[in-house]
Structure formats: structure tokens, C-alpha cells
Design an enzyme around this catalytic site. Structure first.
Site, short mmCIF file in Angstrom:
data_model
loop_
_atom_site.label_atom_id
_atom_site.label_comp_id
_atom_site.label_asym_id
_atom_site.label_seq_id
_atom_site.Cartn_x
_atom_site.Cartn_y
_atom_site.Cartn_z
N ASN A 10 -9.64 -2.81 -16.01
CA ASN A 10 -9.39 -2.21 -15.34
C ASN A 10 -7.66 -1.95 -15.03
OD1 ASN A 10 -9.02 -1.30 -12.48
ND2 ASN A 10 -10.25 -2.50 -11.41
N TRP A 11 -7.73 -0.26 -15.55
CA TRP A 11 -6.11 -0.28 -15.94
C TRP A 11 -6.07 -0.04 -13.83
CZ3 TRP A 11 -5.34 3.69 -20.31
CH2 TRP A 11 -5.29 2.70 -21.73
N LYS A 12 -6.56 0.01 -13.17
CA LYS A 12 -5.94 0.47 -11.79
C LYS A 12 -5.49 1.96 -12.10
CE LYS A 12 -6.83 -3.89 -10.32
NZ LYS A 12 -6.47 -4.96 -9.89
N HIS A 95 -14.98 -1.33 -6.08
CA HIS A 95 -13.83 -2.49 -6.22
C HIS A 95 -13.13 -2.66 -5.08
CE1 HIS A 95 -10.18 -3.97 -6.73
NE2 HIS A 95 -10.72 -4.94 -8.12
N GLU A 97 -10.28 -3.29 -3.87
CA GLU A 97 -9.62 -2.37 -3.88
C GLU A 97 -9.52 -1.39 -2.66
OE1 GLU A 97 -7.12 -2.46 -7.18
OE2 GLU A 97 -7.11 -4.87 -6.82
N GLU A 165 -16.11 -10.43 -8.17
CA GLU A 165 -14.45 -11.10 -7.97
C GLU A 165 -14.29 -11.77 -6.87
OE1 GLU A 165 -11.94 -7.86 -11.08
OE2 GLU A 165 -12.23 -7.22 -9.14
N GLY A 171 -4.88 -10.08 -8.96
CA GLY A 171 -3.94 -10.31 -9.17
C GLY A 171 -2.75 -11.02 -7.79
N SER A 211 -7.39 -12.63 -11.94
CA SER A 211 -6.65 -13.22 -12.61
C SER A 211 -6.65 -14.06 -14.24
CB SER A 211 -5.97 -14.65 -12.03
OG SER A 211 -5.40 -13.91 -10.68
N GLY A 232 -7.73 -7.04 -14.53
CA GLY A 232 -6.50 -6.36 -14.13
C GLY A 232 -5.71 -6.24 -14.67
N GLY A 233 -4.74 -6.89 -14.86
CA GLY A 233 -3.47 -6.71 -15.05
C GLY A 233 -3.27 -7.76 -16.43
#
Ligand code: PGA
Length: 249
Positions: A10-12, A95, A97, A165, A171, A211, A232-233
Site C-alpha cells: 500500500n504505497w499510500k 483503509h 486512514e 490492520e 505506521g 508495521s 505500507g512503509g
């Protein structure tokens, strides 16, 4: 039959189209022997570039949201047809966010999920509890509510993916322990089976997200309930993402 693992990035809101092309170029040779499904969910505007860049590889294309209407006056939104024309196969929905910053609700998550399925896209539907909810012992209650509202009307759970999640792990560098993640995902599967009998829940793939990285992926993926990861990251670095994709090596 065992469920095929699925690792999705998930590159966001990261990577311009040219940066995306570079990242895929680096990633391609590193994941060529992947035994799992490999997906990158990229910003909408990067989709054409990434479609080109992944050509001839095992990497599949995903988006980060989709609207439930076919078309119309919905400024800023993207339709299923727009995604499909570029070969998008997966789409993240709900998601945390989007729930937190963009007013996404269980109702809109449900609508987007059903629209994605109807269009032949595979939704990756995100659910999970906040730190406060976990600390006050409400994890199962929260998951149970999301399960009952977000998936109403889904006829075949083998056609979707769920990402568990925990919001406190996203994150933050605070991963759920292998056991915490396994337990929550086991609970989700159990509730799903109860609430949606005869809908192929046995074939539903449930990812862990929050994470997950090159160091902790093996332990998480060794858990019997965990069928993959939403990353993500660590998906923004080719080497790290490839290590997760190749968790079985
Ligand atoms: P993270 O993000 O891996 O950076 O924690 C996961 C996600 O939000 O999907």
C-alpha cells in the site's frame, strides 16, 4: 485446500509516476520467483506508469479506493471502469486512514466493496481496532461490528481479501505480536463463518497489516491464520518488499 498467500504493498500517497517506474524496475527481478500473489496498490495517477512497468512480471496492479457509482457527479472519485481499463485487479477499501481523515463509514465501505465485486475487481477490505479500543478490551466487539456491516451482501468470500490492520500498529513501528495478529484473524474468520454461512469463508484470505517489515514477516507469515500482508512503509523499498514477498525462502 490451503489458501494462497497474498502480499500487497500500500504505497499510500507516495511516489510520482517516474519514481514508481524506478521502484518497479528494481522490484521486478527480486520477486520473479514469488510463490504468493504479489500486488502493488499505487496512487491513482501512477496507475498508467505502473501498468507499463509491471508488464511481463508477476506483479499485479491495485488501487487504493474506488467509488460505488458507475459514473457521475462525484468530483475527485474514480470508477471501477476507469480502474479496469488500466488492468487494475485489486482495490483497497476502507483503509483506516480513509475512515479517519475522509469520512469513510461502514456503510460506504460496504457500498464500495459490493461495487468492486460486481465489477470483477478484488477488494482488499481493511478492518481493525484503535489503541483505545484494544486497551479497553473492545477489540472483538469492534471487529464484530465491522464484520457485520462492511460485508453485508457479499455472496462469495473467496472473491475478496480482508486486511486486519490494528490502527495502533499502522505506521508506528509497533507491530502486533505474531500471537496477537493470529488470534485476531482467527476471531475474524470464526465470526465471518458464523455470520456468513455457506459463502465460502473457508477460502477467504485474511492479511495482517501494521508495521509488517522485512524482519518480522517470517514470524507473522508462519501463523496458521495469517494469509498475507498489507504493507505500507516497507513496500516503498524494493529490497524490503521483496524480502516480505519471499517470506518462504
Ligand atoms: P505500515 O502500513 O506497514 O506502514 O504500518 C500498513 C497499512 O496502512 O496498510
Amino acid at each position: 485446500m490451503a489458501r494462497r498467500p497474498i502480499i500487497a504493498g500500500n504505497w499510500k500517497m507516495n511516489k510520482t509516476a517516474s519514481e514508481a517506474t524506478e521502484l518497479i524496475k528494481e522490484l521486478k527481478p527480486l520477486v520473479k520467483d514469488a510463490k504468493c500473489d504479489v500486488v502493488v496498490c499505487v496512487p491513482a495517477i501512477d496507475i498508467p506508469a505502473v501498468k507499463k512497468a509491471i508488464h511481463g512480471s508477476k506483479i499485479r496492479l491495485g488501487a487504493q479506493n474506488v467509488h460505488f457509482a458507475d459514473k457521475g457527479a462525484f468530483t475527485g472519485e474514480i470508477s471501477t471502469d476507469m480502474l479496469k481499463e488500466y488492468g487494475v485487479q485489486y482495490v483497497i477499501i476502507g483503509h483506516s486512514e480513509r475512515r479517519q481523515y475522509f469520512g469513510e463509514t461502514d456503510d460506504t465501505v460496504n457500498k464500495r466493496t459490493l461495487a468492486a465485486i460486481a465489477a470483477g475487481l478484488i477488494p482488499i477490505v481493511c478492518i481493525g481496532e484503535s489503541l483505545e479500543e484494544r486497551e479497553s478490551g473492545k477489540t472483538e466487539e469492534v471487529l464484530s461490528k465491522q464484520i457485520s456491516l462492511d460485508f453485508r451482501g457479499v455472496a462469495d468470500f473467496s472473491k475478496i481479501v480482508v486486511a486486519y490492520e490494528p490502527i495502533w500498529a499502522i505506521g508506528t513501528g509497533k507491530t502486533a505480536t505474531d500471537e496477537q495478529a493470529n488470534e485476531a484473524i482467527g476471531y475474524i474468520r470464526m465470526r465471518m463463518k458464523k455470520l456468513y454461512p455457506n459463502k465460502n469463508v473457508g477460502k477467504l484470505r485474511i492479511q495482517y497489516g501494521g508495521s509488517m517489515n522485512a524482519k518480522n514477516c517470517k514470524g507473522l507469515m508462519a501463523q496458521p491464520e495469517i494469509d498475507g500482508g498489507l504493507i505500507g512503509g516497507a513496500s516503498l523499498k524494493a529490497q524490503d518488499f521483496a524480502t516480505i514477498v519471499n517470506f518462504d525462502k
